[in-house]
Design an enzyme around this catalytic site. Sequence first.
Site, PDB file in Angstrom:
ATOM      1  N   PRO A  11       0.791  -1.225   0.000  1.00 53.39           N
ATOM      2  CG  PRO A  11      -0.132  -1.117   2.127  1.00 53.39           C
ATOM      3  CD  PRO A  11       0.511  -2.072   1.176  1.00 53.39           C
ATOM      4  CG  ASN A  12      -0.098   4.283   1.311  1.00 53.87           C
ATOM      5  OD1 ASN A  12      -1.091   4.866   0.871  1.00 53.87           O
ATOM      6  ND2 ASN A  12      -0.110   3.659   2.478  1.00 53.87           N
ATOM      7  NE  ARG A  19       4.102   6.566   1.573  1.00 57.03           N
ATOM      8  CZ  ARG A  19       4.387   5.340   2.002  1.00 57.03           C
ATOM      9  NH1 ARG A  19       4.866   4.435   1.181  1.00 57.03           N
ATOM     10  NH2 ARG A  19       4.165   5.013   3.254  1.00 57.03           N
ATOM     11  CE1 TYR A  24       9.115   4.787   2.683  1.00 55.10           C
ATOM     12  CE2 TYR A  24       7.629   6.679   2.758  1.00 55.10           C
ATOM     13  CZ  TYR A  24       8.075   5.490   3.293  1.00 55.10           C
ATOM     14  OH  TYR A  24       7.499   4.984   4.434  1.00 55.10           O
ATOM     15  CG  ASN A  75       8.409  -2.186   0.316  1.00 57.18           C
ATOM     16  OD1 ASN A  75       7.865  -2.308   1.411  1.00 57.18           O
ATOM     17  ND2 ASN A  75       9.042  -1.081  -0.046  1.00 57.18           N
ATOM     18  CB  ALA A  78       1.477   0.153   6.157  1.00 55.52           C
ATOM     19  CD  GLU A  99      10.672  -7.929   5.481  1.00 56.48           C
ATOM     20  OE1 GLU A  99      11.021  -9.044   5.934  1.00 56.48           O
ATOM     21  OE2 GLU A  99      10.207  -7.022   6.196  1.00 56.48           O
ATOM     22  CG  HIS A 101      11.159  -2.652   4.607  1.00 52.33           C
ATOM     23  ND1 HIS A 101       9.800  -2.574   4.460  1.00 52.33           N
ATOM     24  CD2 HIS A 101      11.418  -3.854   5.158  1.00 52.33           C
ATOM     25  CE1 HIS A 101       9.248  -3.672   4.927  1.00 52.33           C
ATOM     26  NE2 HIS A 101      10.207  -4.472   5.354  1.00 52.33           N
TER      27      HIS A 101
HETATM   28  C1  DQA Z   1       8.338   0.855   3.771  1.00 49.72           C
HETATM   29  C2  DQA Z   1       8.420   1.106   5.274  1.00 49.72           C
HETATM   30  C3  DQA Z   1       7.055   0.912   5.927  1.00 49.72           C
HETATM   31  O1  DQA Z   1       7.144   1.137   7.329  1.00 49.72           O
HETATM   32  C4  DQA Z   1       6.064   1.896   5.341  1.00 49.72           C
HETATM   33  O2  DQA Z   1       4.774   1.663   5.896  1.00 49.72           O
HETATM   34  C5  DQA Z   1       6.030   1.878   3.870  1.00 49.72           C
HETATM   35  C6  DQA Z   1       7.270   1.699   3.111  1.00 49.72           C
HETATM   36  C7  DQA Z   1       9.678   1.166   3.059  1.00 49.72           C
HETATM   37  O3  DQA Z   1       9.808   0.759   1.912  1.00 49.72           O
HETATM   38  O4  DQA Z   1      10.558   1.819   3.640  1.00 49.72           O
HETATM   39  O5  DQA Z   1       4.981   2.120   3.246  1.00 49.72           O
HETATM   40  O6  DQA Z   1       8.058  -0.531   3.553  1.00 49.72           O
END
Ligand code: DQA
Length: 146
Positions: A11-12, A19, A24, A75, A78, A99, A101
Amino acid sequence: MTRRILLVNGPNLNMLGTREPAIYGHETLADVVDLVTRTASEFGIEVRAMQSNHEGEIIDAIHAARADCDAVIINPAAFTHTSVAILDALTAVELPVAEVHISNVHSREAFRHHSYVSPVAQCVIVGCGVQGYEFAVRRIATLLAG
Ligand code: DQA
């Protein structure tokens, strides 16, 4: 047979580039998919990319990967910090998992320090920006090469 990676962004992450760029960066989701696809092609690996803001759609994509993918780069955004269901889906399909981030979740709020997904991940890459996705592809390629 050609190997294939499922790339999942949660999400997002469709809003990457606009964003919170201080956290990011300025690269977009399309840039990420391009990076992953180009890096995978070095190893002759195909990529199926999906992004969803909906937990169930992510679970369905992970289930489908069992039939025709060799690894998952995810990824979970959240959902990392909330989703037993995504952990269970990844466990069920028994594929290697990387995984990713983008941000260093460990230097951020305490609620981002715990990942439900990490116990089933072969590698976890945090805080490398979108380059972390490239590292994930290279690691998966190494694992798939045996
Ligand atoms: C994220 C870190 C998460 O805590 C956050 O909710 C995200 C992006 C990252 O890529 O740093 O949406 O996964």
